[in-house]
Design a protein around this motif. Structure first.
Motif, PDB file in Angstrom:
ATOM      1  N   PHE A 134      -0.274 -17.138  21.657  1.00 43.01           N
ATOM      2  CA  PHE A 134      -1.008 -18.054  20.721  1.00 43.01           C
ATOM      3  C   PHE A 134      -0.791 -18.033  19.211  1.00 43.01           C
ATOM      4  O   PHE A 134      -0.550 -16.761  18.782  1.00 43.01           O
ATOM      5  N   GLY A 135      -0.543 -19.018  18.783  1.00 44.45           N
ATOM      6  CA  GLY A 135      -0.235 -19.045  17.187  1.00 44.45           C
ATOM      7  C   GLY A 135      -1.315 -18.764  16.384  1.00 44.45           C
ATOM      8  O   GLY A 135      -2.599 -19.276  16.842  1.00 44.45           O
ATOM      9  N   PHE A 136      -1.391 -18.449  15.193  1.00 41.39           N
ATOM     10  CA  PHE A 136      -2.487 -18.492  14.256  1.00 41.39           C
ATOM     11  C   PHE A 136      -1.892 -18.473  12.607  1.00 41.39           C
ATOM     12  O   PHE A 136      -0.825 -18.264  12.615  1.00 41.39           O
ATOM     13  N   GLY A 137      -2.733 -19.102  11.863  1.00 40.00           N
ATOM     14  CA  GLY A 137      -2.148 -19.269  10.323  1.00 40.00           C
ATOM     15  C   GLY A 137      -3.377 -19.086   9.503  1.00 40.00           C
ATOM     16  O   GLY A 137      -4.723 -19.414   9.847  1.00 40.00           O
ATOM     17  N   ASN A 138      -3.117 -18.822   8.206  1.00 39.87           N
ATOM     18  CA  ASN A 138      -4.196 -18.732   7.394  1.00 39.87           C
ATOM     19  C   ASN A 138      -3.794 -18.988   5.902  1.00 39.87           C
ATOM     20  O   ASN A 138      -2.583 -18.361   5.395  1.00 39.87           O
ATOM     21  N   VAL A 139      -4.480 -19.601   4.842  1.00 41.13           N
ATOM     22  CA  VAL A 139      -4.198 -19.575   3.689  1.00 41.13           C
ATOM     23  C   VAL A 139      -5.274 -19.331   2.866  1.00 41.13           C
ATOM     24  O   VAL A 139      -6.602 -19.540   3.231  1.00 41.13           O
ATOM     25  N   GLY A 140      -5.272 -18.526   1.714  1.00 33.60           N
ATOM     26  CA  GLY A 140      -6.314 -18.338   0.785  1.00 33.60           C
ATOM     27  C   GLY A 140      -6.285 -17.639  -0.521  1.00 33.60           C
ATOM     28  O   GLY A 140      -5.096 -17.514  -0.737  1.00 33.60           O
ATOM     29  N   LEU A 141      -7.279 -17.476  -0.996  1.00 35.05           N
ATOM     30  CA  LEU A 141      -7.091 -16.512  -2.334  1.00 35.05           C
ATOM     31  C   LEU A 141      -7.839 -15.266  -2.285  1.00 35.05           C
ATOM     32  O   LEU A 141      -8.818 -15.069  -1.488  1.00 35.05           O
ATOM     33  N   SER A 142      -7.383 -14.359  -2.897  1.00 32.48           N
ATOM     34  CA  SER A 142      -7.960 -13.016  -2.987  1.00 32.48           C
ATOM     35  C   SER A 142      -8.531 -12.672  -4.408  1.00 32.48           C
ATOM     36  O   SER A 142      -7.566 -12.369  -5.308  1.00 32.48           O
ATOM     37  N   LEU A 143      -9.639 -12.431  -4.690  1.00 31.94           N
ATOM     38  CA  LEU A 143     -10.077 -12.164  -6.005  1.00 31.94           C
ATOM     39  C   LEU A 143     -10.713 -10.596  -5.952  1.00 31.94           C
ATOM     40  O   LEU A 143     -11.627 -10.209  -5.215  1.00 31.94           O
ATOM     41  N   GLN A 144     -10.295  -9.840  -6.885  1.00 34.66           N
ATOM     42  CA  GLN A 144     -10.505  -8.305  -6.842  1.00 34.66           C
ATOM     43  C   GLN A 144     -11.380  -8.331  -8.565  1.00 34.66           C
ATOM     44  O   GLN A 144     -10.735  -8.205  -9.243  1.00 34.66           O
ATOM     45  N   ILE A 145     -12.557  -7.884  -8.336  1.00 34.87           N
ATOM     46  CA  ILE A 145     -13.380  -7.590  -9.571  1.00 34.87           C
ATOM     47  C   ILE A 145     -13.710  -6.208  -9.657  1.00 34.87           C
ATOM     48  O   ILE A 145     -14.784  -5.780  -8.748  1.00 34.87           O
ATOM     49  N   PRO A 146     -13.151  -5.379 -10.760  1.00 31.22           N
ATOM     50  CA  PRO A 146     -13.836  -4.121 -10.775  1.00 31.22           C
ATOM     51  C   PRO A 146     -15.308  -4.084 -11.210  1.00 31.22           C
ATOM     52  O   PRO A 146     -15.467  -4.843 -12.384  1.00 31.22           O
ATOM     53  N   VAL A 147     -16.094  -3.347 -10.657  1.00 32.31           N
ATOM     54  CA  VAL A 147     -17.535  -3.394 -11.142  1.00 32.31           C
ATOM     55  C   VAL A 147     -18.070  -1.874 -11.933  1.00 32.31           C
ATOM     56  O   VAL A 147     -18.214  -2.058 -12.936  1.00 32.31           O
ATOM     57  N   PHE A 148     -17.653  -0.939 -11.034  1.00 33.63           N
ATOM     58  CA  PHE A 148     -18.037   0.283 -11.471  1.00 33.63           C
ATOM     59  C   PHE A 148     -16.909   1.316 -10.946  1.00 33.63           C
ATOM     60  O   PHE A 148     -16.839   1.448  -9.665  1.00 33.63           O
ATOM     61  N   ASP A 149     -16.481   2.282 -11.920  1.00 34.02           N
ATOM     62  CA  ASP A 149     -15.420   3.260 -11.566  1.00 34.02           C
ATOM     63  C   ASP A 149     -15.733   4.514 -11.882  1.00 34.02           C
ATOM     64  O   ASP A 149     -15.006   5.405 -12.010  1.00 34.02           O
ATOM     65  N   GLY A 150     -17.189   4.886 -12.079  1.00 31.69           N
ATOM     66  CA  GLY A 150     -17.514   6.252 -12.487  1.00 31.69           C
ATOM     67  C   GLY A 150     -17.189   6.586 -13.805  1.00 31.69           C
ATOM     68  O   GLY A 150     -17.129   7.591 -14.170  1.00 31.69           O
ATOM     69  N   PHE A 151     -16.950   5.373 -14.742  1.00 33.46           N
ATOM     70  CA  PHE A 151     -16.450   5.750 -16.182  1.00 33.46           C
ATOM     71  C   PHE A 151     -14.978   6.206 -16.225  1.00 33.46           C
ATOM     72  O   PHE A 151     -14.741   6.765 -17.261  1.00 33.46           O
ATOM     73  N   ARG A 152     -14.155   6.021 -15.162  1.00 29.90           N
ATOM     74  CA  ARG A 152     -12.897   6.589 -15.230  1.00 29.90           C
ATOM     75  C   ARG A 152     -12.010   5.842 -16.328  1.00 29.90           C
ATOM     76  O   ARG A 152     -11.356   6.529 -17.053  1.00 29.90           O
ATOM     77  N   ARG A 153     -12.335   4.241 -16.502  1.00 31.87           N
ATOM     78  CA  ARG A 153     -11.555   3.805 -17.327  1.00 31.87           C
ATOM     79  C   ARG A 153     -11.971   3.958 -18.646  1.00 31.87           C
ATOM     80  O   ARG A 153     -11.319   4.127 -19.589  1.00 31.87           O
ATOM     81  N   LYS A 154     -13.245   4.567 -18.960  1.00 33.06           N
ATOM     82  CA  LYS A 154     -13.666   4.752 -20.181  1.00 33.06           C
ATOM     83  C   LYS A 154     -13.035   6.075 -20.928  1.00 33.06           C
ATOM     84  O   LYS A 154     -12.557   5.800 -22.002  1.00 33.06           O
ATOM     85  N   TYR A 155     -12.893   6.895 -20.068  1.00 33.19           N
ATOM     86  CA  TYR A 155     -11.986   8.141 -20.331  1.00 33.19           C
ATOM     87  C   TYR A 155     -10.612   7.940 -20.512  1.00 33.19           C
ATOM     88  O   TYR A 155      -9.872   8.562 -21.303  1.00 33.19           O
ATOM     89  N   LEU A 156      -9.907   7.177 -19.636  1.00 27.43           N
ATOM     90  CA  LEU A 156      -8.654   6.712 -19.878  1.00 27.43           C
ATOM     91  C   LEU A 156      -8.276   6.084 -21.354  1.00 27.43           C
ATOM     92  O   LEU A 156      -7.367   6.466 -22.106  1.00 27.43           O
ATOM     93  N   VAL A 157      -9.416   5.072 -21.725  1.00 29.77           N
ATOM     94  CA  VAL A 157      -9.377   4.566 -23.009  1.00 29.77           C
ATOM     95  C   VAL A 157      -9.253   5.450 -23.949  1.00 29.77           C
ATOM     96  O   VAL A 157      -8.532   5.326 -25.054  1.00 29.77           O
ATOM     97  N   GLN A 158     -10.195   6.429 -23.906  1.00 28.79           N
ATOM     98  CA  GLN A 158     -10.485   7.558 -25.061  1.00 28.79           C
ATOM     99  C   GLN A 158      -8.843   8.395 -25.199  1.00 28.79           C
ATOM    100  O   GLN A 158      -8.668   8.724 -26.314  1.00 28.79           O
ATOM    101  N   GLN A 159      -8.236   8.578 -24.050  1.00 24.37           N
ATOM    102  CA  GLN A 159      -7.148   9.419 -23.937  1.00 24.37           C
ATOM    103  C   GLN A 159      -6.061   8.533 -24.678  1.00 24.37           C
ATOM    104  O   GLN A 159      -5.384   9.077 -25.741  1.00 24.37           O
ATOM    105  N   SER A 160      -6.228   7.260 -24.533  1.00 29.71           N
ATOM    106  CA  SER A 160      -5.038   6.609 -25.174  1.00 29.71           C
ATOM    107  C   SER A 160      -5.272   6.435 -26.749  1.00 29.71           C
ATOM    108  O   SER A 160      -4.316   6.176 -27.495  1.00 29.71           O
ATOM    109  N   ARG A 161      -6.547   6.409 -27.083  1.00 29.83           N
ATOM    110  CA  ARG A 161      -7.039   6.278 -28.561  1.00 29.83           C
ATOM    111  C   ARG A 161      -6.356   7.582 -29.289  1.00 29.83           C
ATOM    112  O   ARG A 161      -5.893   7.535 -30.207  1.00 29.83           O
ATOM    113  N   ILE A 162      -6.651   8.860 -28.655  1.00 32.42           N
ATOM    114  CA  ILE A 162      -6.412  10.008 -29.232  1.00 32.42           C
ATOM    115  C   ILE A 162      -4.669  10.007 -29.253  1.00 32.42           C
ATOM    116  O   ILE A 162      -4.301  10.530 -30.229  1.00 32.42           O
ATOM    117  N   GLN A 163      -4.170   9.453 -28.129  1.00 34.88           N
ATOM    118  CA  GLN A 163      -2.725   9.579 -28.147  1.00 34.88           C
ATOM    119  C   GLN A 163      -2.112   8.919 -29.633  1.00 34.88           C
ATOM    120  O   GLN A 163      -1.044   9.238 -30.107  1.00 34.88           O
TER     121      GLN A 163
END
Length: 563
Positions: free
Chosen positions: A429-458
């Motif tokens: 049997f055949g099947f098919g699909n089309v769609g959109l995938s949206l990924q929204i980061p909500v909370f990563d345990g402040f990981r991105r915050k500390y990465l930004v701090q490292q870049s500023r220090i660099q």
């Protein structure tokens, strides 16, 4: 893709001498092909420009650096590929030798007088994958409990093709900006390696010229001493000289021959060093076509550029001046003098005209650090972009099938397949699909915050590096200028000493030949002459090396080598 981007973001006038490599880029393609052909047959003629050109094209370390540049370009292509459509094809076959079962409640279906139920034989048949015909029966007083059923067949398979297209990703957009900067960084690293090669080849070439010139001079000294020894020996045979005079000259000649042999071996070693710096096989014979005299031009013009005093006149760039007098009492107060001294120190002890003309961007190290600063800024933007949503368009199409046996599965029966009694017998049997995938980061345990701090220090570290690099360039500029001025003074002094030593040796030989001078005086004069010659050529080589170092310190070495 973001991991790849992180890797990308973090990889990351007249003078004393003829300009080193002044004809590097002027070598015609035909001349280059001739050079390559001559490198395998006979002696290879080499000018300084040709030696630099060959080294830039063939030095193994430079070839390795250029491979790194190609690797950087390939890495950039890898980052850009993330924005192109991603197509995948998949296929799999599974033998479900133990089918998974699920509980199904066939109990009371609404409290009516009758319901659809199963007998134990029906249940057993269903559990074994058989066909069960359901019927309507009278409900028992107690409903039938949920029963376990196996869904599907033992053999199953599917095949599909999927396509995804990145529509928006902040990190990817920043990666496109970083791609060009990353390529520039790799190119500047290659330029820095080329500057090192130009410096090494220039010094090795000058060393070989000096060694060759000194060897020729020693050969002339031996010939002159042979003539003097012959004349003295004939005078001794005639009874007008002592045997001791002949023996002294013989000792002098023996020492000079040994020195000549040492100079010949040192010349061979200089040629071997030049071949190594060029990346030329040691078995290849070479012939240097440049003359040492062509490497020297007007030293007075260079002194004017440096703003240095002449050793002979002490009058700087204005020629012969009056006898120096005591300096006048300064009229400025202590504060003004202190400000002036501070400004002089900040300009690397250069005069105002020279300090204004100096451009830090002429140094490849400064330009490379600027590129690294740009990459650090893109790295900071990339980490901030981690908070942006990511949008993709997706599409998939495929087929799935099942069967009781492997041969049944691979029967590939379509919708038109029928059994003998007319029932549908389709197993794929055949099947098919089309769609959109949206990924929204909500909370990563402040990981991105500390990465930004490292870049500023660099970024701050790189900013501090600019000040350190400026001070280092100022120091190198001052050191190279001082070294070149001192080398010019020493060369002028040794040139004057050589002229005096030649005159002393000439007069001593004439006096000895006329019988009014002692043999010991001639030997002493010859010894002084050889010492003056050695000192002169050592000073000459120091000037050549100091000029190369000066061009490198001011960032002109690469420019002159590529003009």
């Amino acid at each position: 893709m973001k991991n790849h981007l992180r890797v990308l973001l973090l990889a990351a006038g007249p003078g004393l001498l003829v300009p080193a490599g002044a004809a590097l880029a002027q070598t015609a393609p035909a001349a280059q092909s001739v050079l390559a052909t001559q490198a395998t047959i006979g002696k290879l003629p080499l000018s300084l420009a040709q030696a630099i050109d060959y080294a830039v094209k063939n030095k193994p370390t430079l070839l390795a650096t250029r491979l790194g540049e190609q690797t950087a370009k390939a890495k950039v292509g890898e980052i850009r590929s993330a924005g192109l459509p991603q197509v995948n094809v998949a296929a799999n076959v599974a033998d479900n030798f133990k089918l998974q079962k699920s509980l199904v409640n066939f109990g009371a279906l609404g409290g009516g007088a009758s319901a659809t139920t199963l007998t134990q034989a029906d249940i057993t048949a269903a559990q074994n994958g058989g066909t069960v015909n359901l019927g309507t029966v009278q409900l028992p007083s107690e409903p039938v409990p949920p029963q376990a059923f196996a869904f599907g067949l033992q053999w199953a398979g599917n095949t599909s093709a999927s396509v995804s297209q990145l529509l928006f990703d902040g990190a990817y957009l920043i990666g496109l900006k970083a791609a060009k900067v990353y390529e520039e960084l790799a190119q500047k690293q290659t330029q820095q390696a080329e500057i090192e090669v130009v410096e090494q080849v220039s010094k090795a070439y000058y060393s070989t010229l000096v060694a060759r010139e000194r060897l020729q001079l020693l050969s002339r000294n031996v010939q002159r001493l042979d003539t003097l020894l012959y004349q003295t020996n004939e005078t001794f045979k005639a009874g007008f000289a002592e045997k001791l005079d002949v023996q002294r000259l013989q000792v002098q000649r023996n020492n000079l021959v040994v020195e000549q042999q040492k100079a010949a071996r040192l010349t061979e070693l200089s040629v071997a060093l030049l071949k190594f710096q060029m990346g030329l096989p040691q078995s290849q014979d070479v012939r240097l076509t440049d003359e040492l005299s062509n490497a020297l031009v007007d030293a007075g013009t260079l002194r004017q550029r440096l703003g240095a005093a002449s050793f002979a006149t002490g009058a700087g760039d204005i020629g012969l001046g009056p006898v120096p007098t005591a300096p006048a009492t300064p009229t400025t107060d202590a504060g003004a003098q202190r400000d002036q001294d501070q400004q002089t120190a900040l300009s690397g002890a250069r005069t105002g005209q020279l300090a204004a003309a100096f451009n830090y961007n002429n140094r490849i190290e400064f330009s490379t650090l600027e590129t690294q600063q740009a990459l650090a800024g893109l790295d900071l933007a990339n980490r901030r972009a981690g908070a942006y949503p990511r949008l993709l368009a997706t599409a998939a199409y495929g087929f799935s099938g099942s069967g009781k046996t492997a041969s049944d599965l691979f029967g590939f029966r379509g919708p038109d397949s029928r059994t003998g009694n007319g029932f549908s017998n389709q197993n794929w049997f055949g099947f098919g699909n089309v769609g959109l995938s949206l990924q929204i980061p909500v909370f990563d345990g402040f990981r991105r915050k500390y990465l930004v701090q490292q870049s500023r220090i660099q970024q701050q570290i790189i900013e501090r590096g600019f000040e350190t690099l400026r001070q280092s360039i100022d120091l190198q500029d001052t050191q190279s200028r001082t070294s070149l001025v001192n080398a010019l003074d020493v060369l002028d002094n040794q040139k004057a000493n050589l002229a005096l030593a030649e005159e002393v040796a000439r007069v001593s030989r004439i006096k000895f030949e006329e019988g009014v001078g002692a043999n010991l005086e001639v030997i002493s004069a010859e010894t002084g002459l050889r010492e003056a010659q050695t000192n002169y050529y050592a000073a000459l080589y120091d000037v050549l090396v100091a000029k190369v170092d000066r061009d490198k310190a001011t960032g002109e070495l690469y420019r002159k080598a590529s003009n």
